[in-house]
Design a protein around this motif. Structure first.
Motif, PDB file in Angstrom:
ATOM      1  N   GLU A   1       0.840  -1.198   0.000  1.00 26.78           N
ATOM      2  CA  GLU A   1       0.000   0.000   0.000  1.00 26.78           C
ATOM      3  C   GLU A   1       0.876   1.248   0.000  1.00 26.78           C
ATOM      4  O   GLU A   1       1.882   1.314   0.697  1.00 26.78           O
ATOM      5  CB  GLU A   1      -0.902   0.033   1.252  1.00 26.78           C
ATOM      6  CG  GLU A   1      -2.018  -0.979   1.246  1.00 26.78           C
ATOM      7  CD  GLU A   1      -3.116  -0.659   0.245  1.00 26.78           C
ATOM      8  OE1 GLU A   1      -3.363   0.526  -0.049  1.00 26.78           O
ATOM      9  OE2 GLU A   1      -3.738  -1.620  -0.255  1.00 26.78           O
ATOM     10  N   TRP A   2       0.471   2.245  -0.777  1.00 26.93           N
ATOM     11  CA  TRP A   2       1.172   3.524  -0.799  1.00 26.93           C
ATOM     12  C   TRP A   2       0.619   4.410   0.301  1.00 26.93           C
ATOM     13  O   TRP A   2      -0.594   4.578   0.418  1.00 26.93           O
ATOM     14  CB  TRP A   2       0.974   4.209  -2.150  1.00 26.93           C
ATOM     15  CG  TRP A   2       1.661   3.508  -3.273  1.00 26.93           C
ATOM     16  CD1 TRP A   2       1.116   2.557  -4.097  1.00 26.93           C
ATOM     17  CD2 TRP A   2       3.008   3.674  -3.689  1.00 26.93           C
ATOM     18  NE1 TRP A   2       2.053   2.124  -5.001  1.00 26.93           N
ATOM     19  CE2 TRP A   2       3.225   2.800  -4.768  1.00 26.93           C
ATOM     20  CE3 TRP A   2       4.061   4.477  -3.255  1.00 26.93           C
ATOM     21  CZ2 TRP A   2       4.442   2.704  -5.430  1.00 26.93           C
ATOM     22  CZ3 TRP A   2       5.272   4.385  -3.913  1.00 26.93           C
ATOM     23  CH2 TRP A   2       5.458   3.510  -4.992  1.00 26.93           C
ATOM     24  N   LEU A   3       1.512   4.977   1.109  1.00 31.83           N
ATOM     25  CA  LEU A   3       1.115   5.916   2.153  1.00 31.83           C
ATOM     26  C   LEU A   3       1.923   7.191   1.995  1.00 31.83           C
ATOM     27  O   LEU A   3       3.131   7.143   1.764  1.00 31.83           O
ATOM     28  CB  LEU A   3       1.373   5.346   3.553  1.00 31.83           C
ATOM     29  CG  LEU A   3       0.403   4.274   4.025  1.00 31.83           C
ATOM     30  CD1 LEU A   3       0.906   2.898   3.663  1.00 31.83           C
ATOM     31  CD2 LEU A   3       0.219   4.381   5.513  1.00 31.83           C
ATOM     32  N   ALA A   4       1.253   8.336   2.161  1.00 25.93           N
ATOM     33  CA  ALA A   4       1.931   9.625   2.075  1.00 25.93           C
ATOM     34  C   ALA A   4       2.243  10.123   3.480  1.00 25.93           C
ATOM     35  O   ALA A   4       1.500   9.858   4.434  1.00 25.93           O
ATOM     36  CB  ALA A   4       1.046  10.633   1.354  1.00 25.93           C
ATOM     37  N   ASN A   5       3.363  10.833   3.601  1.00 29.33           N
ATOM     38  CA  ASN A   5       3.689  11.523   4.838  1.00 29.33           C
ATOM     39  C   ASN A   5       4.522  12.748   4.480  1.00 29.33           C
ATOM     40  O   ASN A   5       4.836  12.978   3.315  1.00 29.33           O
ATOM     41  CB  ASN A   5       4.374  10.606   5.860  1.00 29.33           C
ATOM     42  CG  ASN A   5       5.736  10.123   5.428  1.00 29.33           C
ATOM     43  OD1 ASN A   5       6.489  10.799   4.736  1.00 29.33           O
ATOM     44  ND2 ASN A   5       6.086   8.924   5.855  1.00 29.33           N
TER      45      ASN A   5
END
Length: 170
Positions: free
Chosen positions: A149-153
């Motif tokens: 899964e791609w997660l942004a931060n």
């Protein structure tokens, strides 16, 4: 007359804390990040604590502090090296009670004591406002892959106060 809320206390991480900290980690992600991340993103992120042995090693390999209320852990934070906040999680039942602020302030002081001029954190989208209010500045957006899964931060940084003597103008 109303009863005052108990004040959180801080103590160092002990190996036997790992299961409860893994539960706090998962609960914080599942209950506090829904506005910013999809359910599949939350599950992938929370799965980092599925292997408690590895999760415990990660915590033990850093300077990890535990916040307690009435001697029960309600949050934790870890300092990686001298100048990076790796983890800062508070159980949803203790959110909004100053636990995260207390943990963050302690890490800032410890980082300064270790000689760090700046402190960085890769803040999740739901935590960015908390860090902004504490004087952190957004440096760059990131995208990481966690269990497919791609997660942004956002990488954020705060300049720590220099160790001047009291009463000496800066």
């Amino acid at each position: 007359m109303g009863q005052a809320l108990p004040k959180p206390a801080l103590r160092p991480f002990l190996r036997e804390d790992t299961p409860v900290l893994a539960a706090i980690f998962a609960a914080a992600i599942e209950e506090l990040t829904g506005d910013d991340y999809s359910e599949s993103q939350q599950q992938a992120w929370a799965s980092a604590a599925d292997d408690e042995e590895q999760f415990g090693k990660r915590l033990a390999g850093q300077l990890t502090l535990i916040a307690t209320l009435r001697n029960s852990p309600v949050g934790f934070a870890s300092l990686k090296g001298a100048d990076q906040i790796d983890m800062l999680y508070v159980h949803p039942s203790a959110a909004g009670q100053g636990v995260a602020s207390m943990l963050c302030e302690a890490l800032e002081k410890l980082a300064g004591g270790r000689g760090a001029k700046n402190l960085t954190v890769d803040a999740s989208d739901n935590a960015a406002e908390f860090f902004l209010k504490r004087g952190y500045v957004a440096m760059q957006r990131n995208t990481v892959t966690v269990n497919g899964e791609w997660l942004a931060n956002t990488t954020m940084q705060k300049t720590l106060a220099s160790g001047t003597s009291p009463g000496v103008p800066t």
